[in-house]
Design an enzyme around this catalytic site. Structure first.
Site, PDB file in Angstrom:
ATOM      1  N   SER A  32     -62.994 -36.895 139.975  1.00  0.00           N
ATOM      2  CA  SER A  32     -62.659 -37.211 138.637  1.00  0.00           C
ATOM      3  C   SER A  32     -63.749 -37.524 137.849  1.00  0.00           C
ATOM      4  O   SER A  32     -64.961 -37.499 138.247  1.00  0.00           O
ATOM      5  CB  SER A  32     -61.915 -38.890 138.674  1.00  0.00           C
ATOM      6  OG  SER A  32     -61.585 -38.904 137.408  1.00  0.00           O
ATOM      7  N   GLY A  36     -70.056 -39.008 139.132  1.00  0.00           N
ATOM      8  CA  GLY A  36     -71.601 -38.959 139.580  1.00  0.00           C
ATOM      9  C   GLY A  36     -71.663 -37.580 140.117  1.00  0.00           C
ATOM     10  O   GLY A  36     -72.764 -37.322 140.888  1.00  0.00           O
ATOM     11  N   LEU A 469     -34.082 -15.961 110.568  1.00  0.00           N
ATOM     12  CA  LEU A 469     -33.799 -17.349 110.736  1.00  0.00           C
ATOM     13  C   LEU A 469     -32.205 -17.532 110.863  1.00  0.00           C
ATOM     14  O   LEU A 469     -31.544 -16.460 110.347  1.00  0.00           O
ATOM     15  CB  LEU A 469     -34.360 -18.404 109.558  1.00  0.00           C
ATOM     16  CG  LEU A 469     -35.781 -18.221 109.565  1.00  0.00           C
ATOM     17  CD1 LEU A 469     -36.246 -19.016 108.041  1.00  0.00           C
ATOM     18  CD2 LEU A 469     -36.513 -19.319 110.621  1.00  0.00           C
ATOM     19  N   SER A 542     -34.151 -14.512 117.969  1.00  0.00           N
ATOM     20  CA  SER A 542     -35.316 -14.096 118.748  1.00  0.00           C
ATOM     21  C   SER A 542     -36.661 -14.292 118.005  1.00  0.00           C
ATOM     22  O   SER A 542     -37.326 -13.626 117.650  1.00  0.00           O
ATOM     23  CB  SER A 542     -35.383 -12.522 118.915  1.00  0.00           C
ATOM     24  OG  SER A 542     -34.945 -11.800 117.577  1.00  0.00           O
TER      25      SER A 542
END
Length: 643
Positions: A32, A36, A469, A542
């Site tokens: 994570s 370090g 559309l 589409s």
């Protein structure tokens, strides 16, 4: 003086030879964010004396700028090379560093901990022999810790250091260490591969247990980190595994030489060995193994060579040369594990570019069978794949490729997926196995050809793809055109979006993934109708270019005609015959194209129709004229006809 010079040269030669013969360990640091990782690698470089004096001076100066505490050196700055990394104190890119000890050479990849950059971690893990999984002793095991563990195991890493770091901040408490180790071992029981785990309590900043056992942890009896890295067993290149050489280049410097160049993935090869070229399956014998330093009597995994054949067989870049008696498999359908690496979700049914070695093909990804919860390692339902999600799915290719299951060969069982539009790498994939249906399903020969069926109807097959559309007028124009063609004596059929959803696609919704599958099915139906010699009118919104390109790719050249019914959304919404825009604006309909789902207009449609100032009949007549002038309405004189 001559003797001294000879002795010095001899010492240098002996040193270089000893260094060259050391084994090499590739490993990564992962885990994570802010656990370090970069500090640990910087400390390894510092302790192994791999930092020059000018680098050390610059490092000390940079450390003062960022206000490092302790001994005054911020070791993370050695590997955080990007300006953004230094400013933010994080790792973004994968940083590779080389260092060596008296016993071994190392290449380490410092991988980022942020979830956003998980794809970079997977890149580093794909070639690693071992992993150092960093855990902040104060935080314990986090989601990203588990995700990196799963990816490392999935990618075939067998050795893992459970580096419980920042032990100095918890007073080197053994109970803290033991609890973290116990929790992790419980989690690791479900990892997909067998992993050897070595827990080590560390403080990378202070150097605790880095090069030797520290008195700060008298209760710890295991090796220091360096001791472990120097002694962990590396899986040697297994020359006993079957021979594999993916062809990267056909070497043809002149008419007298033709060889096939690439790096041997596994196994060994010698002149006289019988080999097979895949996917063609043709066999021949190796005559020479050519390198820049001269011919070899034997070549093994890891070497880059050029092979010459005794026979002229068709072999190209992307093919694979394999041992004839232990060949790789060949298939065009697989079950795979995918690590999705794009912020744009996987859309099942969409076609992507698949790159495996030097081979590039087109792949259709199907709906996932299931996802994997990285916290519990349990299978979860999944209809798509989001960023950093791991799913099990199947995919189909447009041509067969040679492969080995990833568990058997990391080199020949892995691939990446690339988006066809953006050219971004969107997924890392591992092949589990070929689907049996890939070899059990064959094309049935049919005596009457599509050309004969078209000739019978006196026309040329075509797919007219109306896109635009909702409310743009697609279906109205398609209906008017069909009446015009019918009156002219031509054979047609309309596939309308609404009508198809009453039957073939009634199980699909309106998410992006469902829209992709909607178009995939319809495109294949349209292709079947064109094979019957019909002029097929397809009226679908589409919205995505990728799916319209899929439909186009299914058709013979010149027989796909894209018709963009280009109506501004304001006009389409003002018509709103079905009342859909009103519902979408009210939030009653989700994923509505043009409102909360995108529409990607065609870039190079064959025909563009504006319905703002013309009737459907006028538009139909324009399309009819196009078909007539391009030969679709005359007797079809195709490349072949008859029975």
């Amino acid at each position: 003086m001559r003797l001294n010079d000879d002795l010095i040269a001899s010492d240098i030669g002996a040193y270089l030879e000893a260094h060259e013969n050391k084994s090499l360990l590739r490993f990564i640091t992962c885990g994570s964010v802010d656990d370090g990782k970069s500090t640990l690698i910087g400390r390894l470089l510092y302790d192994s004396k791999m930092i020059f004096e000018d680098q050390l001076a610059a490092l000390e100066n940079d450390s003062k700028k960022v206000g490092t505490q302790g001994e005054g050196i911020d070791f993370a700055l050695l590997v955080d090379g990007l300006a953004a990394e230094r400013e933010q104190g994080i790792t973004i890119d994968v940083a590779y560093r080389f260092f060596a000890t008296p016993n071994r050479k190392f290449i380490v990849a410092d991988t980022p901990g942020h979830e956003q950059y998980t794809r970079n971690m997977a890149t580093g893990a794909s070639t690693a022999d071992a992993a150092i999984l960093m855990i902040d002793a104060r935080k314990g095991i986090l989601t990203q810790t588990r995700r990196h563990s799963f990816i490392a195991s999935l990618l075939g890493i067998k050795h893992l250091v459970l580096a419980v770091n920042k032990m100095d901040l918890v007073g080197y408490n053994q109970d803290v260490f033991d609890d973290i180790v116990a929790d992790y071992r419980t989690f690791a029981e479900g990892l997909p591969g067998k992993v050897n785990i070595q827990p080590i309590p560390l403080s990378a900043l202070a150097g605790t247990n880095m090069t030797e056992r520290s008195p700060e942890t008298p209760w710890y009896e295991g090796p220091s980190l360096i001791e472990y890295l120097e002694t962990v067993e590396i899986e040697a290149e297994d020359t006993a595994r079957p021979f594999r050489l993916p062809v990267q280049w056909v070497n043809r410097p002149n008419l007298d030489f033709r060889g096939f160049a690439g790096q041997i993935s596994s196994g060994a090869v010698r002149p006289g060995d019988r080999v097979r070229s895949l996917p063609s399956g043709r066999e021949t014998t190796i005559t020479r193994i050519v390198t820049a330093g001269g011919d070899l009597d034997e070549a093994v995994a890891g070497q880059s060579v050029t092979l010459t054949f005794a026979d002229e067989i068709d072999t190209s870049r992307g093919d694979m040369i394999v041992s004839a008696d232990q060949p790789a498999e060949v298939s065009d359908q697989f079950q795979v594990h995918l690590l999705w690496m794009s912020e744009q979700a996987l859309l099942p049914g969409r076609r992507y570019i698949l790159k495996a070695g030097a081979k590039t093909v087109t792949a259709t990804v199907n709906a996932p069978k299931h996802g994997i919860d990285v916290n519990t390692l349990a299978e979860t339902p999944a209809r798509a794949a989001e960023l950093n999600q791991i799913v099990v799915t199947t995919l189909s290719l447009d041509q067969p490729i040679p492969f080995d299951p990833y568990k058997d060969n990391r080199e020949t069982g892995g691939f990446i997926l690339i988006d066809r539009q953006s050219n971004d790498t969107v997924a890392l994939g591992l092949i589990d196995f070929a689907l049996r249906r890939a070899s059990n399903i064959h094309w049935q020969a049919i005596d009457i050809s599509r050309d004969a069926l078209a000739e019978q109807k006196g026309q040329r097959p075509a797919v007219l793809w109306f896109t635009g559309l909702s409310g743009s007028g697609k279906s109205t124009i398609a209906n008017a055109l069909q009446k015009r063609l019918f009156a002219y004596g031509r054979h047609t059929f309309i596939l309308d979006g609404d009508n198809v959803r009453h039957g073939l696609n009634r199980d699909l919704g309106f998410t992006d993934a469902d829209r992709v599958e909607n178009i995939r099915r319809v495109a294949n139906v349209a292709r079947l109708m064109s094979d019957a010699g019909l002029i097929t009118l397809v009226s679908f919104i589409s919205p995505f270019r990728a799916e319209r390109q899929l439909a186009r790719s299914l058709m013979p050249e010149g027989e796909f005609i894209e018709i963009h019914v280009d109506t501004p959304i304001e006009i389409a919404e003002s018509r709103d015959v079905k009342g859909l825009y009103k519902k979408a604006r009210a939030g009653e309909i989700r994923n509505f194209t043009g409102i909360d789902s995108p529409y990607e207009p065609p870039r190079n449609a064959e025909i563009r129709i504006s319905t703002a100032d013309r009737t459907a009949e006028d538009a139909a007549e324009e399309i009819f004229t196009y078909l007539e002038t391009h030969g679709f309405l005359s007797v079809w004189d195709g490349p072949g006809s008859g029975i």
